[in-house]
Design a protein around this motif. Structure first.
Motif, PDB file in Angstrom:
ATOM      1  N   VAL A  51       0.875  -1.179   0.000  1.00 12.72           N
ATOM      2  CA  VAL A  51       0.000   0.000   0.000  1.00 12.72           C
ATOM      3  C   VAL A  51       0.906   1.222   0.000  1.00 12.72           C
ATOM      4  CG1 VAL A  51      -2.031  -1.003   1.086  1.00 12.72           C
ATOM      5  CG2 VAL A  51      -0.264  -0.059   2.517  1.00 12.72           C
ATOM      6  N   ARG A  52       0.516   2.215  -0.799  1.00 14.08           N
ATOM      7  CA  ARG A  52       1.359   3.406  -0.911  1.00 14.08           C
ATOM      8  C   ARG A  52       0.479   4.578  -1.348  1.00 14.08           C
ATOM      9  NH1 ARG A  52      -0.157   4.639  -5.474  1.00 14.08           N
ATOM     10  NH2 ARG A  52       1.369   6.307  -5.420  1.00 14.08           N
ATOM     11  N   GLY A  53       1.096   5.769  -1.391  1.00 18.79           N
ATOM     12  CA  GLY A  53       0.321   6.977  -1.669  1.00 18.79           C
ATOM     13  C   GLY A  53      -0.069   7.593  -0.331  1.00 18.79           C
ATOM     14  N   ALA A  54       0.251   8.883  -0.170  1.00 16.46           N
ATOM     15  CA  ALA A  54       0.148   9.485   1.166  1.00 16.46           C
ATOM     16  C   ALA A  54      -1.242   9.351   1.818  1.00 16.46           C
ATOM     17  CB  ALA A  54       0.596  10.943   1.092  1.00 16.46           C
ATOM     18  N   THR A  94       7.197   3.921   9.546  1.00 13.54           N
ATOM     19  CA  THR A  94       7.348   3.092   8.345  1.00 13.54           C
ATOM     20  C   THR A  94       7.693   3.928   7.123  1.00 13.54           C
ATOM     21  OG1 THR A  94       4.955   3.186   8.023  1.00 13.54           O
ATOM     22  CG2 THR A  94       5.840   1.196   9.072  1.00 13.54           C
ATOM     23  N   ARG A  95       7.060   5.114   7.005  1.00 15.91           N
ATOM     24  CA  ARG A  95       7.395   6.002   5.882  1.00 15.91           C
ATOM     25  C   ARG A  95       7.435   7.429   6.430  1.00 15.91           C
ATOM     26  NH1 ARG A  95       5.436   4.950   0.112  1.00 15.91           N
ATOM     27  NH2 ARG A  95       7.459   5.906  -0.242  1.00 15.91           N
ATOM     28  N   PRO A  96       8.622   8.005   6.492  1.00 11.68           N
ATOM     29  CA  PRO A  96       8.783   9.248   7.246  1.00 11.68           C
ATOM     30  C   PRO A  96       8.399  10.547   6.522  1.00 11.68           C
ATOM     31  CG  PRO A  96      10.911   8.503   6.421  1.00 11.68           C
ATOM     32  CD  PRO A  96       9.900   7.470   6.007  1.00 11.68           C
ATOM     33  N   ASN A 162       1.626   8.206  -8.997  1.00 14.02           N
ATOM     34  CA  ASN A 162       0.208   7.856  -9.001  1.00 14.02           C
ATOM     35  C   ASN A 162      -0.479   8.607  -7.885  1.00 14.02           C
ATOM     36  OD1 ASN A 162      -1.959   5.907  -7.492  1.00 14.02           O
ATOM     37  ND2 ASN A 162      -2.265   5.995  -9.681  1.00 14.02           N
ATOM     38  N   ALA A 163      -1.348   9.523  -8.269  1.00 10.37           N
ATOM     39  CA  ALA A 163      -2.166  10.261  -7.302  1.00 10.37           C
ATOM     40  C   ALA A 163      -3.624   9.996  -7.651  1.00 10.37           C
ATOM     41  CB  ALA A 163      -1.821  11.745  -7.337  1.00 10.37           C
ATOM     42  N   GLY A 164      -3.934   8.714  -7.745  1.00  8.92           N
ATOM     43  CA  GLY A 164      -5.271   8.291  -8.152  1.00  8.92           C
ATOM     44  C   GLY A 164      -5.985   7.552  -7.043  1.00  8.92           C
ATOM     45  N   THR A 250       6.236  18.613  -1.074  1.00  9.84           N
ATOM     46  CA  THR A 250       7.013  17.374  -1.153  1.00  9.84           C
ATOM     47  C   THR A 250       6.196  16.353  -1.917  1.00  9.84           C
ATOM     48  OG1 THR A 250       7.918  17.899   1.009  1.00  9.84           O
ATOM     49  CG2 THR A 250       8.230  15.656   0.241  1.00  9.84           C
ATOM     50  N   ASN A 251       6.806  15.785  -2.943  1.00 12.47           N
ATOM     51  CA  ASN A 251       6.107  14.757  -3.727  1.00 12.47           C
ATOM     52  C   ASN A 251       7.154  13.812  -4.316  1.00 12.47           C
ATOM     53  OD1 ASN A 251       3.637  13.633  -4.781  1.00 12.47           O
ATOM     54  ND2 ASN A 251       4.223  14.414  -6.796  1.00 12.47           N
ATOM     55  N   LYS A 252       6.685  12.816  -5.032  1.00 11.42           N
ATOM     56  CA  LYS A 252       7.546  11.779  -5.614  1.00 11.42           C
ATOM     57  C   LYS A 252       8.751  12.378  -6.334  1.00 11.42           C
ATOM     58  CE  LYS A 252       7.339   8.249  -5.361  1.00 11.42           C
ATOM     59  NZ  LYS A 252       8.178   7.567  -4.325  1.00 11.42           N
TER      60      LYS A 252
HETATM   61  O1  MRU Z   1       6.251   6.381  -2.772  1.00 15.21           O
HETATM   62  P1  MRU Z   1       4.789   6.523  -3.052  1.00 15.21           P
HETATM   63  O2  MRU Z   1       4.313   5.738  -4.215  1.00 15.21           O
HETATM   64  O3  MRU Z   1       3.954   6.305  -1.810  1.00 15.21           O
HETATM   65  O4  MRU Z   1       4.647   8.056  -3.435  1.00 15.21           O
HETATM   66  C1  MRU Z   1       3.393   8.553  -3.776  1.00 15.21           C
HETATM   67  C2  MRU Z   1       3.430   9.957  -4.233  1.00 15.21           C
HETATM   68  O5  MRU Z   1       4.438  10.613  -4.210  1.00 15.21           O
HETATM   69  C3  MRU Z   1       2.112  10.552  -4.607  1.00 15.21           C
HETATM   70  O6  MRU Z   1       2.267  11.515  -5.617  1.00 15.21           O
HETATM   71  C4  MRU Z   1       1.540  11.240  -3.371  1.00 15.21           C
HETATM   72  O7  MRU Z   1       1.482  10.352  -2.305  1.00 15.21           O
HETATM   73  C5  MRU Z   1       0.233  11.814  -3.592  1.00 15.21           C
HETATM   74  S1  MRU Z   1      -0.996  10.611  -3.687  1.00 15.21           S
HETATM   75  C6  MRU Z   1      -2.509  11.261  -3.689  1.00 15.21           C
END
Ligand code: MRU
Length: 348
Positions: A51-54, A94-96, A162-164, A250-252
């Motif tokens: 699972v990923r995506g903020a 887990t994800r900082p 992916n921001a979906g 902050t983003n990918k």
């Molecule tokens: O490392 P990830 O895949 O968790 O990173 C995700 C991103 O950077 C997304 O662009 C961000 O979480 C926005 S999701 C709505």
């Protein structure tokens, strides 16, 4: 959500006492749900990016703490809360980088202070986690509605990572803007960067959009500036993992170079995120950029392409300064320049 249809994935659900989330490492090949019954299983699913995506890891982290509360052995409420505190800290670590995880876990932890007995902890925390899931889904649809107004008929939108639906409780943030514009009857096509090293763009964004019948083409990350130079991109819309009060986003990893290209070629650069992604207290120097395993860069499909004696750098995120951002689409409306002033006015 009335009138909103293009939301065909259910990335996370609570079913009969089990937390289920789509295992994103298996996409686009198969839709398989990872089933989690303990907080350790939740930590491991987040760390391994099943699972990923903020926003999604926020929702899942919140349920993770509820699971912890259900399995606590102590009969003393104070002891139970201190065990929960440790679980909350494990989840948060887990994800900082993203702020939604901390926000959601702290919110669910706070619900434990309202419990009158150890027996009522689990139910109380689950209720809070359910509420976060519902609110995040509603926020996504609001982001879509506010953002759709920025998109014109015939636009080509470039997005990164992916921001979906798969990064949220459903519907998305950047992709919510696209989905909502399409629902309004606009012709919109998407250019998705592949997003090395883990390919969230080519695996997940392309999967989601093609499933929903929205035209999408994948490009190498390095092609973004050239396409902007050729006038092939009308708008950039990306998500965010943390937005500071100063407007730093902050983003990918790779977002910053797209923002620089967009500024140079005069392409509007929008960020779409729920209010739970705002961090109005941290300074930019305090944002921790997650450094992930070198093998994610060095190996492709399990095969090594660089010489054996060469290492790699693998920062997972970057920070785009506010002057490169045209606007931030939130569930409360669009924040334009000057970002810091307008963020303060809208959210303080
Ligand atoms: O490392 P990830 O895949 O968790 O990173 C995700 C991103 O950077 C997304 O662009 C961000 O979480 C926005 S999701 C709505």
């Amino acid at each position: 959500m009335p009138g909103k249809k293009r939301d065909s994935l259910e990335p996370v659900k609570w079913k009969n006492g089990v937390l289920e989330a789509i295992d994103q490492t298996k996409l686009p090949g198969r839709i398989v749900y990872v089933r989690m019954r303990t907080v350790d299983q939740v930590c491991s699913a987040i760390r391994s990016m099943k699972v990923r995506g903020a926003p999604l890891i926020g929702v899942v982290g919140g349920y993770g703490l509820a699971l912890a509360a259900m399995t606590i052995r102590s009969s003393d409420l104070n002891q139970a809360r201190s065990q929960l505190r440790k679980c909350a800290d494990s989840l948060i670590s887990t994800r900082p980088t993203g702020v939604n995880l901390r926000w959601a876990v702290e919110r669910v932890f706070k619900a434990s202070s309202r419990a009158m007995s150890v027996g009522s902890l689990g139910g109380g925390l689950l209720k809070e986690a359910d509420m976060i899931l519902r609110e995040e889904l509603e926020s996504a649809h609001k982001i879509g509605s506010f953002g759709a107004a920025l998109i014109e008929d015939g636009d080509t939108v470039l997005t990164h990572c992916n921001a979906g639906s798969l990064a949220t409780a459903g519907y998305g943030t950047a992709l919510a803007v696209v989905r909502s514009a399409v629902e309004d009857g606009k012709n919109v096509s998407v250019i998705a960067t592949e997003t090395r090293p883990l390919l969230q763009g080519s695996r997940l964004t392309a999967f989601e959009l093609s499933r929903d019948g929205i035209p999408v083409r994948v490009i190498c990350d390095s092609a973004a500036a050239q396409l902007m130079a050729q006038g092939m991109v009308d708008k950039v819309v990306v998500g965010a993992d943390r937005i500071l009060g100063t407007g730093h986003v902050t983003n990918k990893i790779g977002t910053l170079q797209i923002a620089l290209g967009a500024k140079f070629f005069g392409v509007p650069f929008y960020v779409a995120a729920p209010v739970s992604t705002l961090d109005l207290v941290s300074d930019v120097s305090r944002v921790v950029i997650e450094e992930r395993d070198q093998r994610e860069v060095l190996l492709i499909g399990g095969r090594r392409f660089s010489p054996r004696n060469v290492g790699a750098l693998n920062p997972a995120f970057d920070i785009t300064p506010p002057e490169l951002v045209t606007g931030i689409v939130t569930d409360r409306g669009v924040v334009g320049q000057p970002l810091a002033e307008n963020i303060r006015a809208m959210f303080s």
